[in-house]
Design an enzyme around this catalytic site. Structure first.
Site, PDB file in Angstrom:
ATOM      1  N   SER A 203      75.189 -97.494 -10.696  1.00  0.00           N
ATOM      2  CA  SER A 203      76.011 -97.407 -11.906  1.00  0.00           C
ATOM      3  C   SER A 203      76.809 -98.669 -12.214  1.00  0.00           C
ATOM      4  O   SER A 203      77.199 -98.888 -13.352  1.00  0.00           O
ATOM      5  CB  SER A 203      76.953 -96.217 -11.817  1.00  0.00           C
ATOM      6  N   HIS A 231      71.874 -92.454 -14.514  1.00  0.00           N
ATOM      7  CA  HIS A 231      71.767 -93.571 -15.462  1.00  0.00           C
ATOM      8  C   HIS A 231      70.310 -93.929 -15.743  1.00  0.00           C
ATOM      9  O   HIS A 231      70.019 -95.026 -16.225  1.00  0.00           O
ATOM     10  CB  HIS A 231      72.490 -94.802 -14.911  1.00  0.00           C
ATOM     11  N   LYS A 262      75.618 -88.605 -20.169  1.00  0.00           N
ATOM     12  CA  LYS A 262      75.322 -89.989 -20.532  1.00  0.00           C
ATOM     13  C   LYS A 262      74.321 -89.983 -21.694  1.00  0.00           C
ATOM     14  O   LYS A 262      74.725 -89.735 -22.821  1.00  0.00           O
ATOM     15  CB  LYS A 262      74.861 -90.736 -19.284  1.00  0.00           C
TER      16      LYS A 262
HETATM   17  C1  LIG Z   1      75.305 -92.317 -10.532  1.00  0.00           C
HETATM   18  C2  LIG Z   1      76.163 -91.193 -11.044  1.00  0.00           C
HETATM   19  N1  LIG Z   1      75.928 -89.946 -10.587  1.00  0.00           N
HETATM   20  C3  LIG Z   1      76.661 -88.902 -11.016  1.00  0.00           C
HETATM   21  C4  LIG Z   1      77.679 -89.055 -11.922  1.00  0.00           C
HETATM   22  C5  LIG Z   1      78.497 -87.873 -12.334  1.00  0.00           C
HETATM   23  O1  LIG Z   1      78.132 -87.422 -13.583  1.00  0.00           O
HETATM   24  P1  LIG Z   1      79.104 -86.571 -14.506  1.00  0.00           P
HETATM   25  O2  LIG Z   1      80.011 -87.511 -15.197  1.00  0.00           O
HETATM   26  O3  LIG Z   1      78.171 -85.860 -15.418  1.00  0.00           O
HETATM   27  O4  LIG Z   1      79.853 -85.619 -13.643  1.00  0.00           O
HETATM   28  C6  LIG Z   1      77.946 -90.320 -12.438  1.00  0.00           C
HETATM   29  C7  LIG Z   1      79.025 -90.482 -13.428  1.00  0.00           C
HETATM   30  O5  LIG Z   1      79.585 -91.495 -13.635  1.00  0.00           O
HETATM   31  C8  LIG Z   1      77.173 -91.419 -11.982  1.00  0.00           C
HETATM   32  O6  LIG Z   1      77.408 -92.659 -12.430  1.00  0.00           O
END
Ligand SMILES: Cc1ncc(COP(=O)(O)O)c(C=O)c1O
Length: 451
Positions: A203, A231, A262
């Site tokens: 991320s 992502h 996202k």
């Molecule tokens: C790689 C990754 N996994 C999971 C999540 C968590 O997702 P959510 O915001 O839908 O809870 C994020 C959120 O930033 C993320 O970047």
């Protein structure tokens, strides 16, 4: 003193548990200083949001710091689908999927996602965070071993903690180290179940995981492989099917998780995999069973976004074209963007003070991005995490580059002539006609939208 008052009761002083809280807000500390100087980049309210543009502090900014990759949060068709769902099902489900919180919409979305991802079955969670935490907690226990990339998202880390499994973290993308750990675990504890868990796209760096080698290691050492494609889905791979599909390996990855917060413009998450595994997760993941299900509007939003993703493949092509354009643009200005491969483009700034001031100056120049500081990045490598939407206009992109050019020179992050560190041509010399770079159709890098 009124009757009943207990004069013996000592006045309650602040519990020592809270000492750390008071210290955090100490007036001489970094937090207070940054706030006083109005440089604090977090929890900034958005007063109106149109997707690529928003209102903050009463003025319009270009949004280059969201995860709204397909630019669908403001799409009238998506908004209408959300409104219709509220009209039909109300605003919330008031219970977990297990009990009263399952709607026909949830079942439709699960079927649709399993089909889209080419897997047996899907299970929904109420956030992406809960998805990863829940899947890991359900599958791994005291007798198992989890192998986790050091740059994995916090929710994978949290999953490893609540699972109580033996967790072994390997250096980011260092598959030699991963192999050593797997080998040793297989020799020392041949009966332990093994899970390799990694982000599919990281991320902060925008880098894609080394899926082919991970698959090979998982097969060789009898480990399950789980990719967090938060992502990646709706962003990379054929039709936006994510990191495993990018390499033609969807059948070789055991569990793929995703989020709706996202590219799907909503809130919620999901996991896909084989029937037995997903059914097990459905019954064993605490976060699934003991938390209320996705609200109707969120669920209908995702279904509509999936329609649009399938009907309008040009969105992904545009997203990739924009990502290449911006990466080239930053590099030509002399910025370090690491080895980003996706619409997440980190721009390295340096120390903390410069980072906060840089962020603020960008905002004053009408551009919003995310300031990223340690521990999310190594010390001295603070960055502006920029990310793009399929709906950004060429004009907006050039304005973002112009703002970075100006602020980068001002802070000495790039040379005084701005774009001297690489080949020295101004990004405006690049035109977004798609023909300038040879890898938009997926043939060269193997992971474009159309690959
Ligand atoms: C790689 C990754 N996994 C999971 C999540 C968590 O997702 P959510 O915001 O839908 O809870 C994020 C959120 O930033 C993320 O970047």
């Amino acid at each position: 003193m009124s009757p009943g008052d207990d004069t013996e009761t000592a006045t309650k002083s602040a519990p020592s548990l809270f000492n750390k809280c008071h210290k955090f807000f100490d007036k001489s500390g970094d937090y207070a200083k940054t706030k006083d100087a109005d440089l604090y980049p977090y929890f900034r309210p958005i007063e109106r949001n149109e997707g690529t543009s928003a209102i903050m502090n009463g003025r319009e900014i270009i949004m280059a710091g969201s995860n709204n990759y397909l630019g669908l949060t403001a799409d009238p068709r998506v908004k209408e689908a959300a409104r219709d769902a509220v009209a039909k099902y109300g605003t919330g489900c008031t219970g977990s999927r297990f009990l009263n919180g399952t709607l026909d919409l949830h079942l439709r979305l699960e079927e649709r996602l399993a089909d889209f991802m080419g897997k047996d079955e899907a299970v929904l969670f109420s956030t992406g965070y809960m998805t990863n935490e829940g899947v890991i907690q359900a599958l791994a226990g005291r007798n198992d071993i989890i192998f986790s990339d050091k740059d994995n998202h916090a929710c994978i880390v949290q999953g490893t903690r609540v699972s109580m499994a033996d967790t072994q973290r390997y250096r980011h993308n260092d598959l030699d180290q991963l192999e050593k750990l797997l080998k040793r675990a297989s020799e020392d504890r041949p009966d332990a179940g093994k899970l390799i868990a990694t982000d599919g796209v990281f991320s902060m760096s925008g880098k894609i995981a080394r899926v082919p080698e991970l698959v090979e290691l998982a097969n060789r050492y009898d480990a399950a492989l789980m990719l967090d494609d938060a992502h990646a889905i709706g962003v990379i791979g054929p039709g936006g099917r994510g990191s495993a599909s990018t390499f033609g390996l969807k059948d070789d990855v055991d569990i793929i998780t995703g989020t709706f917060s996202k590219s799907f413009s909503s809130l919620g998450g999901f996991a896909v995999g084989d029937h037995d595994v997903i059914e097990f997760i459905r019954h064993e993941a605490s976060a699934h069973i003991f938390s209320a299900s996705m609200p109707p509007a969120n669920t209908a939003t995702v279904l509509k976004c999936l329609d649009i993703l399938e009907e309008e493949p040009e969105r992904l092509e545009r997203l990739w074209e924009i990502s290449d354009y911006m990466r080239d643009g930053f590099r030509n200005l002399g910025f370090d963007v690491w080895d980003s491969e996706t619409p997440i483009i980190p721009v390295v700034i340096g120390d903390m003070n410069t980072c906060f001031q840089f962020w603020r100056d960008l905002l004053d120049n009408g551009v919003f991005v995310n300031a990223v500081v340690p521990p999310a990045v190594p010390p001295g490598q603070t960055l502006m995490r920029t990310s793009y939407m399929a709906t950004h206009s060429n004009d907006e992109l050039d304005k973002i580059l112009d703002a970075f050019h100006k602020v980068g020179k001002q802070h000495g992050v790039i040379g005084s002539n701005g774009h001297a560190k690489t080949n020295g041509h101004h990004p405006k010399g690049h035109h977004l006609n798609g023909s300038a770079n040879g890898h938009l159709n997926g043939s060269a890098n193997g992971h474009s939208a159309a690959a």
